[in-house]
Structure formats: structure tokens, C-alpha cells
Design a protein around this motif. Structure first.
Motif, PDB file in Angstrom:
ATOM      1  N   LEU A   9     -35.625  12.584  28.359  1.00 19.32           N
ATOM      2  CA  LEU A   9     -34.671  12.488  29.455  1.00 19.32           C
ATOM      3  C   LEU A   9     -33.324  13.073  29.055  1.00 19.32           C
ATOM      4  O   LEU A   9     -33.015  13.209  27.871  1.00 19.32           O
ATOM      5  CB  LEU A   9     -34.522  11.016  29.874  1.00 19.32           C
ATOM      6  N   SER A  10     -32.499  13.367  30.045  1.00 20.68           N
ATOM      7  CA  SER A  10     -31.202  14.004  29.801  1.00 20.68           C
ATOM      8  C   SER A  10     -30.080  13.011  29.544  1.00 20.68           C
ATOM      9  O   SER A  10     -28.921  13.392  29.489  1.00 20.68           O
ATOM     10  CB  SER A  10     -30.835  14.886  31.002  1.00 20.68           C
ATOM     11  N   PHE A  11     -30.415  11.743  29.406  1.00 20.76           N
ATOM     12  CA  PHE A  11     -29.424  10.704  29.127  1.00 20.76           C
ATOM     13  C   PHE A  11     -30.061   9.663  28.222  1.00 20.76           C
ATOM     14  O   PHE A  11     -31.294   9.602  28.101  1.00 20.76           O
ATOM     15  CB  PHE A  11     -28.946  10.050  30.430  1.00 20.76           C
ATOM     16  N   PRO A  12     -29.263   8.837  27.574  1.00 24.07           N
ATOM     17  CA  PRO A  12     -29.839   7.810  26.707  1.00 24.07           C
ATOM     18  C   PRO A  12     -30.570   6.742  27.536  1.00 24.07           C
ATOM     19  O   PRO A  12     -29.943   6.032  28.319  1.00 24.07           O
ATOM     20  CB  PRO A  12     -28.622   7.200  25.994  1.00 24.07           C
ATOM     21  N   PHE A  13     -31.859   6.664  27.371  1.00 25.04           N
ATOM     22  CA  PHE A  13     -32.667   5.624  28.007  1.00 25.04           C
ATOM     23  C   PHE A  13     -33.049   4.652  26.903  1.00 25.04           C
ATOM     24  O   PHE A  13     -33.774   5.007  25.968  1.00 25.04           O
ATOM     25  CB  PHE A  13     -33.915   6.224  28.656  1.00 25.04           C
ATOM     26  N   THR A  14     -32.530   3.440  26.976  1.00 30.13           N
ATOM     27  CA  THR A  14     -32.733   2.455  25.916  1.00 30.13           C
ATOM     28  C   THR A  14     -34.080   1.762  26.091  1.00 30.13           C
ATOM     29  O   THR A  14     -34.273   0.997  27.042  1.00 30.13           O
ATOM     30  CB  THR A  14     -31.584   1.429  25.913  1.00 30.13           C
ATOM     31  N   LEU A  15     -35.000   2.063  25.173  1.00 30.88           N
ATOM     32  CA  LEU A  15     -36.355   1.533  25.275  1.00 30.88           C
ATOM     33  C   LEU A  15     -36.501   0.273  24.422  1.00 30.88           C
ATOM     34  O   LEU A  15     -36.216   0.282  23.217  1.00 30.88           O
ATOM     35  CB  LEU A  15     -37.367   2.571  24.810  1.00 30.88           C
ATOM     36  N   THR A  16     -36.946  -0.780  25.043  1.00 31.76           N
ATOM     37  CA  THR A  16     -37.226  -2.037  24.358  1.00 31.76           C
ATOM     38  C   THR A  16     -38.727  -2.197  24.195  1.00 31.76           C
ATOM     39  O   THR A  16     -39.474  -2.046  25.169  1.00 31.76           O
ATOM     40  CB  THR A  16     -36.659  -3.231  25.147  1.00 31.76           C
ATOM     41  N   ALA A  17     -39.163  -2.497  22.977  1.00 31.56           N
ATOM     42  CA  ALA A  17     -40.586  -2.744  22.715  1.00 31.56           C
ATOM     43  C   ALA A  17     -40.782  -4.231  22.474  1.00 31.56           C
ATOM     44  O   ALA A  17     -40.075  -4.837  21.667  1.00 31.56           O
ATOM     45  CB  ALA A  17     -41.056  -1.936  21.513  1.00 31.56           C
ATOM     46  N   ARG A  18     -41.754  -4.795  23.170  1.00 30.90           N
ATOM     47  CA  ARG A  18     -41.985  -6.244  23.139  1.00 30.90           C
ATOM     48  C   ARG A  18     -43.325  -6.583  22.508  1.00 30.90           C
ATOM     49  O   ARG A  18     -44.346  -5.984  22.840  1.00 30.90           O
ATOM     50  CB  ARG A  18     -41.957  -6.806  24.573  1.00 30.90           C
ATOM     51  N   ALA A  19     -43.299  -7.580  21.634  1.00 28.53           N
ATOM     52  CA  ALA A  19     -44.523  -8.134  21.048  1.00 28.53           C
ATOM     53  C   ALA A  19     -44.714  -9.530  21.631  1.00 28.53           C
ATOM     54  O   ALA A  19     -43.874 -10.409  21.440  1.00 28.53           O
ATOM     55  CB  ALA A  19     -44.414  -8.188  19.530  1.00 28.53           C
ATOM     56  N   GLU A  20     -45.837  -9.740  22.319  1.00 26.93           N
ATOM     57  CA  GLU A  20     -46.003 -10.901  23.189  1.00 26.93           C
ATOM     58  C   GLU A  20     -46.891 -12.016  22.636  1.00 26.93           C
ATOM     59  O   GLU A  20     -47.196 -12.974  23.349  1.00 26.93           O
ATOM     60  CB  GLU A  20     -46.590 -10.431  24.525  1.00 26.93           C
ATOM     61  N   ASN A  21     -47.327 -11.890  21.388  1.00 27.37           N
ATOM     62  CA  ASN A  21     -48.214 -12.902  20.812  1.00 27.37           C
ATOM     63  C   ASN A  21     -47.822 -14.335  21.139  1.00 27.37           C
ATOM     64  O   ASN A  21     -48.650 -15.157  21.562  1.00 27.37           O
ATOM     65  CB  ASN A  21     -48.200 -12.788  19.268  1.00 27.37           C
ATOM     66  N   LEU A  22     -46.552 -14.643  20.901  1.00 22.44           N
ATOM     67  CA  LEU A  22     -46.101 -16.030  20.869  1.00 22.44           C
ATOM     68  C   LEU A  22     -46.169 -16.725  22.221  1.00 22.44           C
ATOM     69  O   LEU A  22     -46.196 -17.959  22.275  1.00 22.44           O
ATOM     70  CB  LEU A  22     -44.678 -16.105  20.323  1.00 22.44           C
ATOM     71  N   ILE A  23     -46.187 -15.960  23.301  1.00 25.73           N
ATOM     72  CA  ILE A  23     -46.268 -16.593  24.625  1.00 25.73           C
ATOM     73  C   ILE A  23     -47.646 -16.432  25.253  1.00 25.73           C
ATOM     74  O   ILE A  23     -47.834 -16.719  26.434  1.00 25.73           O
ATOM     75  CB  ILE A  23     -45.175 -16.066  25.581  1.00 25.73           C
ATOM     76  N   HIS A  24     -48.601 -15.987  24.450  1.00 26.21           N
ATOM     77  CA  HIS A  24     -49.960 -15.822  24.961  1.00 26.21           C
ATOM     78  C   HIS A  24     -50.979 -16.525  24.063  1.00 26.21           C
ATOM     79  O   HIS A  24     -52.094 -16.030  23.865  1.00 26.21           O
ATOM     80  CB  HIS A  24     -50.302 -14.338  25.107  1.00 26.21           C
ATOM     81  N   GLU A  80     -58.672 -12.965  29.092  1.00 24.68           N
ATOM     82  CA  GLU A  80     -59.755 -12.908  28.102  1.00 24.68           C
ATOM     83  C   GLU A  80     -59.369 -12.061  26.883  1.00 24.68           C
ATOM     84  O   GLU A  80     -59.967 -12.193  25.815  1.00 24.68           O
ATOM     85  CB  GLU A  80     -61.031 -12.354  28.738  1.00 24.68           C
ATOM     86  N   GLU A  81     -58.401 -11.183  27.041  1.00 24.06           N
ATOM     87  CA  GLU A  81     -57.926 -10.340  25.933  1.00 24.06           C
ATOM     88  C   GLU A  81     -56.436 -10.080  26.160  1.00 24.06           C
ATOM     89  O   GLU A  81     -56.026  -9.017  26.606  1.00 24.06           O
ATOM     90  CB  GLU A  81     -58.693  -9.011  25.897  1.00 24.06           C
ATOM     91  N   PRO A  82     -55.589 -11.074  25.838  1.00 24.52           N
ATOM     92  CA  PRO A  82     -54.200 -11.018  26.284  1.00 24.52           C
ATOM     93  C   PRO A  82     -53.318  -9.992  25.592  1.00 24.52           C
ATOM     94  O   PRO A  82     -52.310  -9.566  26.163  1.00 24.52           O
ATOM     95  CB  PRO A  82     -53.689 -12.434  26.001  1.00 24.52           C
ATOM     96  N   ILE A  83     -53.675  -9.565  24.363  1.00 30.71           N
ATOM     97  CA  ILE A  83     -52.818  -8.671  23.588  1.00 30.71           C
ATOM     98  C   ILE A  83     -53.586  -7.411  23.201  1.00 30.71           C
ATOM     99  O   ILE A  83     -54.736  -7.477  22.749  1.00 30.71           O
ATOM    100  CB  ILE A  83     -52.306  -9.366  22.311  1.00 30.71           C
ATOM    101  N   TYR A  84     -52.949  -6.259  23.365  1.00 31.99           N
ATOM    102  CA  TYR A  84     -53.594  -5.004  22.969  1.00 31.99           C
ATOM    103  C   TYR A  84     -53.802  -4.960  21.457  1.00 31.99           C
ATOM    104  O   TYR A  84     -52.976  -5.469  20.691  1.00 31.99           O
ATOM    105  CB  TYR A  84     -52.719  -3.805  23.360  1.00 31.99           C
ATOM    106  N   PRO A  85     -54.892  -4.342  20.996  1.00 23.67           N
ATOM    107  CA  PRO A  85     -55.076  -4.135  19.563  1.00 23.67           C
ATOM    108  C   PRO A  85     -53.872  -3.386  18.987  1.00 23.67           C
ATOM    109  O   PRO A  85     -53.223  -2.592  19.677  1.00 23.67           O
ATOM    110  CB  PRO A  85     -56.351  -3.289  19.483  1.00 23.67           C
TER     111      PRO A  85
END
Length: 280
Positions: A151-166, A128-133
Motif C-alpha cells: 500500500l501507499s501508506f503505513p497500514f499497521t498490521l496486527t497479528a493475533r494468536a488466539e489459543n488462550l480464548i479457544h 472442531e478445529e479452532p486454531i490453524y496449524p
């Protein structure tokens, strides 16, 4: 003296980060269990990523609806991390909660599980509300970035925008979100559902010089890896493609037996010995 688990994770973190800094593209395939992870490592891939869909299917659950718990996802991640010496990133879905602080805790728990990367998406898991504001989606990424940087080491963070599959084919909003996530410190940007070279190039240009991950989809399956690299993509993931291919072969064989009473499917099966060889 054997290296400690902490030292090993630090090394993996640096290796994974460097893959995004070198020239050219790399493929990060998605095993769904320890066995598939070991097979992919044996073939020479340089890093692995978990698949929420592959895990959900293996547990008899649906994907993208919050059916898989954080504990189940991290247990799966630990098994995959333990199976090979490769750096592993995880599909952490929406961080397993709406609240930004939950995203932060998920990143810290992911690191504790041995992971050196992970993704946070702006999909809610609710039809009913697939994507966060936008503002909440951005805050969630900002908090996840802060946790990763602690963190004490490189943690590679990926940010995803999901509009296109919702069901929200709004590329302009998708790019707005990715640009904001990049400015917030996300290391890699990812918009599942990009289906044309023009869409991919638009995203790559918008967030440059940050690296972009794309996932194999029907719209780009006809392109070669070199053609995808020429669009500026740094990382290609397979999502649930391998898991679906495996289940497709399994179901095809089961349907043949059930519907025809024949067993021709077995002629195309990988040999017992070959699987053992890959798992040694």
C-alpha cells in the motif's frame, strides 16, 4: 485546496503508526457503530478500532463463528471511518477465509474502505478445529504483511494468536506463534486472554521491540492503565467491553420493566441533550 481522501488516509496512517512508536501506552477503544465512534472521538481518544463482537451483536448474530460477512464488517468500518477524523483499525477476524490469499485480499479491501490498520487472527471460527496449524497460520500472516506493505501508506498490521480464548491454554505455543508473526513482519502482536502480569510480561519480552496490544479482560480489569503500561504494553483495546456494557444497561432496564413494572433504570440514563452534544 481541500486535502484528497488519499492524502487524508496517508496522514492517518502515519499518525496511527506514530502512536505505536512514541513512549508510553495508549488506549484504542472499540466503537460498534458511527454513533459510538463519534462519542469516543468527542472524549479525546486518539484512534479507534472496530469490534467484531460489537458488530455481530448489533446485527443479531453471534461472534467468532463466521456469522458476519466480510462485506458487513467493511460496511461497518466505512461508517466508523466516516464518522470521525481519527485513524481507525479493524478487527478483520481470520481474514474471512482460510486461504492466505483471502487474507491478502481482505487487507487490500480494508485499506480501500479507509482503514489504516487491521488484525488477522489464527482462529478458524470452527469449534472442531479452532486454531490453524502453525505453518498455515504463519503463511497467512506473511501474505497479509506483503499486502499491507504494497500500500501507499503505513497500514499497521496486527497479528493475533488466539489459543488462550479457544480452550487451548498453551502460553508456550502462543508465544511461539507471536514470535514467528513478529519475524514475518507484523507491526503489532496480540494474544487475547492474557490474564496475569506474568503472562503479559512474557509476551512483551518475547516479541520485543515490537509493540504488544492487550485487550481488557476480567483477569486484568483490577489493574490501572499505569500498571499495565509498566508491564511494557503499548496498546490497550477494549474489545466488546463497551458494547457489552451498553447492552447490559439496556437489558437491565428491559428486565426491570418486564419483571417489576418499574422504571428506575431511567434515572441512570445519559440525557438526551448530552448525547446530542457528543454527536455534534
Amino acid at each position: 485546496m481541500a486535502a484528497s481522501s488519499v492524502d487524508i488516509q496517508v496522514t492517518k496512517g502515519h499518525i496511527f503508526r506514530s502512536l505505536h512508536q512514541h513512549s508510553g501506552i495508549f488506549v484504542i477503544p472499540n466503537p460498534w457503530d458511527a454513533g459510538s465512534a463519534k462519542m469516543l472521538a468527542a472524549l479525546g481518544f486518539k484512534a479507534l478500532a472496530t469490534t467484531s463482537a460489537g458488530l455481530a451483536f448489533s446485527l443479531g448474530k453471534t461472534d467468532g463463528e463466521g456469522a458476519v460477512s466480510r462485506e458487513e464488517a467493511l460496511d461497518n468500518a466505512r461508517a466508523i471511518v466516516a464518522a470521525t477524523s481519527l485513524p481507525v483499525s479493524a478487527d478483520l477476524e481470520n481474514g474471512y477465509g482460510d486461504d492466505p490469499d483471502t487474507c491478502a485480499k481482505t487487507i487490500l479491501l480494508a485499506a480501500a474502505a479507509g482503514l489504516v490498520g487491521g488484525s488477522i487472527e489464527d482462529a478458524t471460527g470452527r469449534a472442531e478445529e479452532p486454531i490453524y496449524p502453525f505453518e498455515l497460520a504463519l503463511e497467512r500472516v506473511m501474505v497479509a504483511v506483503k499486502a499491507a506493505r504494497s500500500l501507499s501508506f503505513p497500514f499497521t498490521l496486527t497479528a493475533r494468536a488466539e489459543n488462550l480464548i479457544h480452550g487451548r491454554p498453551d502460553l508456550k505455543d502462543t508465544i511461539k506463534r507471536l514470535e514467528a508473526f513478529a519475524d514475518a513482519g507484523a507491526d503489532v502482536l496480540f494474544a487475547p486472554g492474557l490474564n496475569t502480569p506474568d503472562e503479559i510480561e512474557a509476551v512483551v519480552k518475547a516479541v520485543a521491540p515490537k509493540p504488544v496490544n492487550i485487550v481488557l479482560s476480567a483477569g486484568i480489569a483490577h489493574l490501572s492503565l499505569d500498571q499495565i503500561a509498566a508491564l511494557g504494553v503499548k496498546r490497550l483495546s477494549l474489545g466488546s467491553a463497551f458494547a457489552r456494557a451498553a447492552y447490559g444497561a439496556f437489558l437491565g432496564g428491559a428486565e426491570e420493566i418486564h419483571n417489576k413494572g418499574t422504571f428506575t433504570f431511567s434515572t441512570g440514563a445519559i440525557s438526551y441533550g448530552k448525547i446530542n452534544e457528543l454527536l455534534r
